[in-house]
Design an enzyme around this catalytic site. Structure first.
Site, PDB file in Angstrom:
ATOM      1  N   GLY A 111      23.809   3.882 -27.212  1.00 14.96           N
ATOM      2  CA  GLY A 111      22.244   3.138 -26.798  1.00 14.96           C
ATOM      3  C   GLY A 111      22.147   1.992 -27.530  1.00 14.96           C
TER       4      GLY A 111
ATOM      5  N   GLY B  70      18.799  -3.495 -32.270  1.00 14.70           N
ATOM      6  CA  GLY B  70      19.953  -3.271 -32.552  1.00 14.70           C
ATOM      7  C   GLY B  70      20.747  -2.141 -31.611  1.00 14.70           C
TER       8      GLY B  70
ATOM      9  N   VAL C  71      23.493   1.310 -31.350  1.00 15.64           N
ATOM     10  CA  VAL C  71      23.855   2.455 -31.854  1.00 15.64           C
ATOM     11  C   VAL C  71      25.055   2.874 -31.276  1.00 15.64           C
ATOM     12  CG1 VAL C  71      23.277   5.119 -32.383  1.00 15.64           C
ATOM     13  CG2 VAL C  71      21.484   3.424 -32.349  1.00 15.64           C
TER      14      VAL C  71
ATOM     15  N   LYS D 222      24.347   2.660 -36.667  1.00 10.20           N
ATOM     16  CA  LYS D 222      23.197   1.611 -35.954  1.00 10.20           C
ATOM     17  C   LYS D 222      23.476   0.195 -36.543  1.00 10.20           C
ATOM     18  CE  LYS D 222      18.446   0.914 -35.442  1.00 10.20           C
ATOM     19  NZ  LYS D 222      17.192   1.813 -35.047  1.00 10.20           N
TER      20      LYS D 222
ATOM     21  N   ASP E 150       7.274   4.887 -37.209  1.00 15.61           N
ATOM     22  CA  ASP E 150       7.955   4.537 -36.113  1.00 15.61           C
ATOM     23  C   ASP E 150       8.415   5.839 -35.248  1.00 15.61           C
ATOM     24  OD1 ASP E 150       8.674   2.854 -34.241  1.00 15.61           O
ATOM     25  OD2 ASP E 150      10.704   2.370 -34.919  1.00 15.61           O
TER      26      ASP E 150
HETATM   27  P1  ATP Z   1      13.457   0.442 -30.855  1.00 13.90           P
HETATM   28  O1  ATP Z   1      14.702  -0.648 -31.104  1.00 13.90           O
HETATM   29  O2  ATP Z   1      12.454   0.016 -30.082  1.00 13.90           O
HETATM   30  O3  ATP Z   1      13.111   1.104 -32.171  1.00 13.90           O
HETATM   31  P2  ATP Z   1      15.242   2.823 -30.003  1.00 13.90           P
HETATM   32  O4  ATP Z   1      14.853   3.724 -31.050  1.00 13.90           O
HETATM   33  O5  ATP Z   1      15.612   3.336 -28.673  1.00 13.90           O
HETATM   34  O6  ATP Z   1      14.210   1.643 -29.893  1.00 13.90           O
HETATM   35  P3  ATP Z   1      17.514   2.395 -31.658  1.00 13.90           P
HETATM   36  O7  ATP Z   1      16.880   3.043 -32.664  1.00 13.90           O
HETATM   37  O8  ATP Z   1      18.381   1.430 -31.794  1.00 13.90           O
HETATM   38  O9  ATP Z   1      16.596   1.991 -30.725  1.00 13.90           O
HETATM   39  O10 ATP Z   1      18.256   3.517 -30.975  1.00 13.90           O
HETATM   40  C1  ATP Z   1      18.950   3.508 -29.694  1.00 13.90           C
HETATM   41  C2  ATP Z   1      19.468   4.421 -29.010  1.00 13.90           C
HETATM   42  O11 ATP Z   1      20.582   5.237 -29.474  1.00 13.90           O
HETATM   43  C3  ATP Z   1      18.388   5.627 -29.148  1.00 13.90           C
HETATM   44  O12 ATP Z   1      17.580   5.325 -27.956  1.00 13.90           O
HETATM   45  C4  ATP Z   1      19.147   6.998 -29.066  1.00 13.90           C
HETATM   46  O13 ATP Z   1      19.067   7.543 -27.892  1.00 13.90           O
HETATM   47  C5  ATP Z   1      20.264   6.807 -29.734  1.00 13.90           C
HETATM   48  N1  ATP Z   1      20.446   7.150 -31.111  1.00 13.90           N
HETATM   49  C6  ATP Z   1      19.768   6.682 -32.048  1.00 13.90           C
HETATM   50  N2  ATP Z   1      20.138   7.386 -33.378  1.00 13.90           N
HETATM   51  C7  ATP Z   1      20.949   8.334 -32.896  1.00 13.90           C
HETATM   52  C8  ATP Z   1      21.854   9.218 -33.690  1.00 13.90           C
HETATM   53  N3  ATP Z   1      21.712   9.543 -35.041  1.00 13.90           N
HETATM   54  N4  ATP Z   1      22.427  10.074 -32.796  1.00 13.90           N
HETATM   55  C9  ATP Z   1      22.748  10.076 -31.598  1.00 13.90           C
HETATM   56  N5  ATP Z   1      21.976   8.858 -31.009  1.00 13.90           N
HETATM   57  C10 ATP Z   1      21.341   8.111 -31.386  1.00 13.90           C
HETATM   58 MG    MG Z   2      15.503   4.143 -33.004  1.00 13.42          MG
END
Ligand code: ATP
Ligand code: MG
Length: 336
Positions: free
Chosen positions: A15, A20, A22, A37, A131
């Site tokens: 994602g 960032g 992930v 991340k 958040d």
């Molecule tokens: P924003 O950047 O606006 O906070 P976000 O939370 O979607 O949005 P990220 O925190 O970078 O952005 O996460 C991207 C995606 O990665 C998430 O939407 C989630 O689906 C996936 N993700 C994040 N952390 C994990 C994890 N620990 N295990 C599995 N998937 C994850």
């Molecule tokens: Mg997030």
């Protein structure tokens, strides 16, 4: 876990958010799966970088059943990599994008999990989450619901803080107005998040619909319009929004929401932060006396917990994911 650039391998991107990426990764020494991340281009000098790492280490001390485990972090040129527990069913924004609105009894368990995590962070570490939103609530095939991405590092927030980084529409009115804010602002974000999961859509009206409809992707408000709507208009109510399927159609077979759920969301979404309950008040634990009260919706969720089979539900979600064309194409539509 001893984490260095040389002992982690990336497997697959899972994602990307506004700040960032992930990636599912593996620690080669132990074979453990990790979520990595990567936050790109953090503007920080040597001093700030050390401070960020030190502040992130605080996450090592956060141990609670509903908080994602933190394994470590390191710098790699201008990017920082933060390693945490990999949650194989991802976040609830994806899940509603795939299966539509969630049944109330699961919403109750998610609310309880988030409140317990947030209350733990505040009580034990004196930190707010800051958040809460569907993408920061994760699920796995063990049936566990956990929160991630809480604001442990003030320096990291400063180093990436730029008005247009990160999703802002779960922010409480007092934060949008840049007033002082407290733990109650996490309650607002939880309320909006749970309403979204319950109806399958972000619950603000589209242009010209006067609070009647849901956001349609083609008619959505701009960020500025939405933020001024949150500050100036009445908060959304569950009764104004029909539950929707993943394809956006109204689910006519969905049972009505309970009065407790309606009340709970009304309490979370009280606009005045001085009268809005804190997460601890909603959860209702007074550790000194051992007394448990809290909001009836949360009390009932707690009482129902032993009987709710989250592992079986996780299997259903997992099967839906296996059928989906590609994991990146099932992001919830309203506000990308
Ligand atoms: P924003 O950047 O606006 O906070 P976000 O939370 O979607 O949005 P990220 O925190 O970078 O952005 O996460 C991207 C995606 O990665 C998430 O939407 C989630 O689906 C996936 N993700 C994040 N952390 C994990 C994890 N620990 N295990 C599995 N998937 C994850
Ligand atoms: Mg997030």
């Amino acid at each position: 876990l001893e984490l260095r650039p040389s002992n982690v391998v990336n497997i697959k991107e899972v994602g990307a958010g506004s700040g960032g990426t992930v990636i599912r990764a593996r620690h080669t020494v132990t074979g453990r799966l990790l979520a990595r991340k990567i936050i790109h281009h953090v503007v920080a000098g040597p001093e700030e970088r050390r401070l960020i790492l030190r502040e992130l280490q605080l996450m090592k001390d956060c141990h609670a059943p509903t908080i994602v485990t933190f394994y470590g972090a390191f710098w790699d040129d201008g990017d920082i990599s933060v390693f945490m527990e990999y949650m194989d069913l991802g976040s609830f924004d994806r899940i509603i994008g795939l299966v539509g609105h969630l049944p109330e009894h699961y919403c109750a368990q998610i609310s309880l999990a988030v409140l317990e995590g947030v209350d733990y962070l505040y009580r034990t570490h004196k930190i707010m989450h800051r958040d809460i939103k569907p993408s920061n609530i994760l699920f796995n095939t063990a049936g566990e619901i956990k929160i991630c991405d809480f604001g442990v590092s003030g320096q990291l927030i400063n180093s990436i803080a730029n008005t247009f980084v990160g999703t802002k529409w779960y922010m409480a009115p007092e934060r949008i107005q840049a007033r002082d804010y407290g733990v109650q602002s996490d309650s607002w974000s939880l309320g909006l998040t749970m309403m979204e999961l319950a109806i399958g859509r972000f619950p603000f009206p589209s242009k010209g619909s006067e609070g009647q409809g849901d956001v349609e992707p083609q008619k959505k408000l701009s960020i500025i319009e939405l933020l001024s709507y949150i500050v100036n208009e009445k908060p959304p109510r569950l009764s104004d929004h029909p539950p929707r399927n993943a394809d956006g159609t109204i689910d006519k077979d969905a049972p009505p929401f309970s009065q407790d759920f309606v009340d709970f969301l009304d309490a979370c979404l009280i606009k005045d932060d001085a009268t809005r309950p804190t997460p601890s008040m909603l959860l209702g634990t007074v550790p000194e006396t051992g007394e448990i009260l809290g909001h009836p919706f949360v009390q009932k969720a707690r009482a129902a917990r032993p009987g709710v089979d989250l592992v079986a539900w996780a299997k259903v979600i997992s099967a839906a994911m296996a059928e989906a064309p590609s994991p990146t194409s099932c992001k919830a539509p309203p506000y990308p």
